[in-house]
Design an enzyme around this catalytic site. Structure first.
Site: not given
Length: 721
Positions: A34-35, A224-225, A255, A605
């Site tokens: 996504k970044t 973002d997020e 998340q 992770r």
């Protein structure tokens, strides 16, 4: 934008990049790049759509994420021969609000040179308020009061509204604290973290012309997020995006793990209701983990009802099985972690390839001991933070007072660092004298001779101290920031105070020197501006900003701290009912869903291998607990798990592996009981509870008041409800 750049994206990422007009919701699965998509989207707006960089706003949750995005955008613009010195505004919610408030806050009656209180400063301020309004800290916890005020601010409830709507004795008491706390902040021209967003929203609502000014500046907004936004952050973005509707939010409802900080997962789930014309793009290809890891994670998250569905997949088929291990106690659990790291190191792994994740900080002690015994280098994320060390806080307090002559918290911190013999009573008279004459503290300090109740020698100390602060303020424009901080450090007498010949003094001196290293980042700015930016950065820093994946050490951190990170091998310890999931979630379906999301974050992770550990009994919080294995272990398909089992030490090996389908850690016969998991019961002393696990005669019950208890079904005076 060169077409070959877009060719580096998968079809879904490309769609996210090229959809530039109107509302866009990007549902980005874990490890889906996504970044990368956000960075390409920003570059696409500038290079292909000819949007001025200053008309783009990109909001992140951590300084680390903001820095990573900046670096990627600079790289993309450089590849296209575009000047990368002219960048969009990229930063955290707090840092962006600071920039707006520095220009506009005088409209709300605050000085533009306001200070930012960190958590310790806030607590110090609250304790002062408790004293002033004669509130007993044994009766009302100052930290809890601060938490209640923070929650109110995140809901955009100011002190007067909180007071009007207080229903209980506790709320009425906290409203007195809240009103006095805000009054004190205003007097000192200080804002806390929550004020930064709340005041910016207030500014936009009270002054429509200011809102329109920033709507016209930020015509394209990316967040973002988005699943982690609270009400105040949601309102801020909603106001800014209202005029042009060019809002692109990125997130993953799977998340969302910050409800305890006020985050509202409904913000992302309701995006299409807020913006009916929204385009939805799903990033489902995972570039981080193996398929086995993703399937295990999906097994856990699929049990949640409140979620958007998606299919996360990867080209890394198969992979290691998920390793499960039941230890006798927390010591054996930590020894297993250390032995596995040592074994994997022999196979060519690096220390930085490993992370150990746990639900609560209390679990880190025994892990730390195991690392020390095994000689493994480690870093605990979330221990004593660098910027909270006394000597660092003291130097920062000097700088904050030089920047804001009315910063009472900073003044009280350093007036006797080094010792000047100025007691609490003298400081109280000084502050009162200042308030009575409506002057700032530093100006008053050079003029205190009219105050007859202060001894002459103390007046002399105060006058010299204030002269020093004023002199530093006057010369700050003539030195580079690093030189200026060094001058303050030396001439305040603090350097001499630290370098007392002791080893501890030398170590503390080195910490101050490290602060000068941080200051070097601002060498290009004139010192007044550089100092302001430097103080903002250190005030808004978070635990995870300091995670350095290049440092050769095993990382130990909570599951919450691990968000956004990735490691080759991941250990999740303490997988027992009452720990993960946490005991407070056992009676709340919403909180249980959040615990499940936290487990999902932990599993995803991992790039190659994940270890899931639990114990038969655990010594934690001062007592021995014997809880059943976490329900999350049962959510993972059996064919994905292999079970590690202790073997007698005589054979030279501590542990062996078996597949879960052929062997289980709990396959021995247990006596039956007439109680079942999920039944509600009542106990004459513990009250009402829910049976979490019924194994043989042993019942694990979550009582709403007494917490988690293990009871004998045949002996305990239980009644089914």
């Amino acid at each position: 934008m060169p077409t070959n750049l877009l060719e580096k994206l998968n079809p879904a990422q490309r769609e996210a990049v090229e959809t530039t007009e109107g509302p866009v919701l990007i549902i980005a699965g874990a490890g889906s790049g996504k970044t990368r998509a956000l960075a390409f989207r920003t570059a696409f707006l500038v290079l292909e759509k000819n949007v001025y960089p200053q008309n783009i706003l990109a909001v992140t949750f951590t300084n680390k994420a903001a820095q990573e995005m900046k670096e990627r955008i600079v790289e993309l613009l450089r590849e296209s021969s575009f000047s990368s010195s002219n960048l969009p505004l990229i930063g955290t919610f707090h840092s962006i609000c600071v920039k707006i408030l520095r220009r506009e806050i005088d409209r709300l009656g605050y000085k533009k040179s306001f200070s930012i209180l960190d958590t310790q400063d806030q607590l110090a301020m609250i304790k002062k308020v408790f004293k002033e309004i004669s509130l007993n800290p044994d009766q009302f916890n100052p930290k809890a009061a601060l938490g209640t005020i923070s929650k109110a601010k995140n809901e955009l409830i100011d002190a007067s509204h909180f007071a009007k709507n207080s229903g209980s004795y506790y709320e009425e008491t906290i409203s007195r604290v809240y009103l006095a706390y805000q009054k004190k902040c205003r007097e000192q021209s200080a804002l806390d973290f929550d004020d930064l967003i709340m005041f910016t929203v207030k500014l936009f609502k009270d002054f429509p012309e200011v809102l329109e000014k920033y709507q016209n500046i930020f015509r394209h907004i990316m967040v973002d997020e988005y699943q982690d936004t609270n009400h105040a952050q949601y309102e801020l973005i909603h106001l800014l995006a209202k005029k042009y509707q060019n809002i692109c939010v990125v997130g993953d409802d799977w998340q969302g793990i910050y409800a305890f900080r006020g985050a509202n997962i409904q913000n992302i789930l309701n995006f299409e209701k807020d913006y009916p014309s929204a385009k939805v793009v799903k990033l489902e290809q995972n570039y981080r983990s193996t398929q086995n890891i993703l399937d295990a994670a999906y097994g856990v998250i699929s049990k949640n009802i409140n979620r958007k569905d998606k299919t996360i997949w990867t080209e890394k088929k198969g992979g290691h099985l998920i390793e499960s291990f039941e230890a006798r106690d927390e010591r054996e659990e930590s020894e297993y972690v250390a032995s596995e790291i040592q074994r994997e190191m022999k196979l060519g792994k690096k220390f930085s390839d490993f992370v150990v994740l746990y639900r609560t900080n209390a679990q880190s002690r025994i892990l730390e001991e195991a690392m020390l015994r095994s000689g493994l280098p480690y870093r605990i994320i979330g221990g004593i933070k660098f910027y909270q060390r006394k000597e660092v806080k003291d130097i920062l307090a000097y700088l904050k007072l030089i920047q804001n002559f009315n910063d009472q918290i900073s003044l009280e911190r350093i007036i006797n660092e080094p010792k000047r013999g100025i007691g609490e009573a003298t400081i109280g008279k000084w502050i009162k004298f200042s308030k009575d004459r409506n002057l700032n503290l530093v100006e008053t300090g050079t003029n205190l001779k009219e105050e007859k109740n202060i001894a002459e020698n103390k007046l002399d100390y105060i006058s010299k101290f204030c002269d020093f602060i004023k002199r530093m303020s006057e010369i700050k424009g003539s030195l580079k920031l690093r030189e200026f901080i060094e001058k303050v450090y030396i001439e305040s007498g603090y350097e001499k105070y630290l370098l007392d010949g002791s080893e501890e003094g030398e170590m503390r001196h080195e910490n101050v020197m490290e602060l000068l290293t941080v200051a070097q980042k601002y060498e290009e700015y004139p010192t007044p501006e550089g100092l302001e930016l430097f103080l903002e950065e250190v005030a808004l820093i978070s635990d995870t900003d300091n995670i350095d994946k290049n440092s050769e050490a095993v990382h130990l951190m909570t599951l919450h701290s691990a968000k956004g990170l990735e490691f080759t091998n991941v250990f999740i310890v303490g997988l027992e009912e009452g720990i993960l999931p946490h005991s407070r979630s056992l009676l709340s379906p919403q909180e249980m869903e959040e615990e499940r999301r936290l487990m999902y974050v932990g599993i995803t992770r991992a790039k190659e291998k994940i270890y899931l550990l639990f114990t038969s009994e655990r010594n934690i919080y001062g007592s021995v607990q014997s809880n059943s294995p976490s329900r999350f272990l049962d959510d993972i398909p059996e064919h994905l798990i292999q079970v590690a089992r202790p073997k007698p030490k005589s054979d030279g090996k501590l542990f062996s592996l078996r597949n879960k389908t052929t062997s289980s850690t709990t396959n021995h016969k247990l006596p039956t009981t007439n109680y079942k998991d999920g039944e509600r019961v009542e106990h004459p002393i513990f009250g009402k509870g829910l049976i979490i696990s019924a194994k043989g005669d042993v019942l694990t019950i979550a009582f709403s008041k007494a917490g988690l208890k293990k009871l004998s079904a045949s002996i305990a005076p239980l009644k089914k409800m």
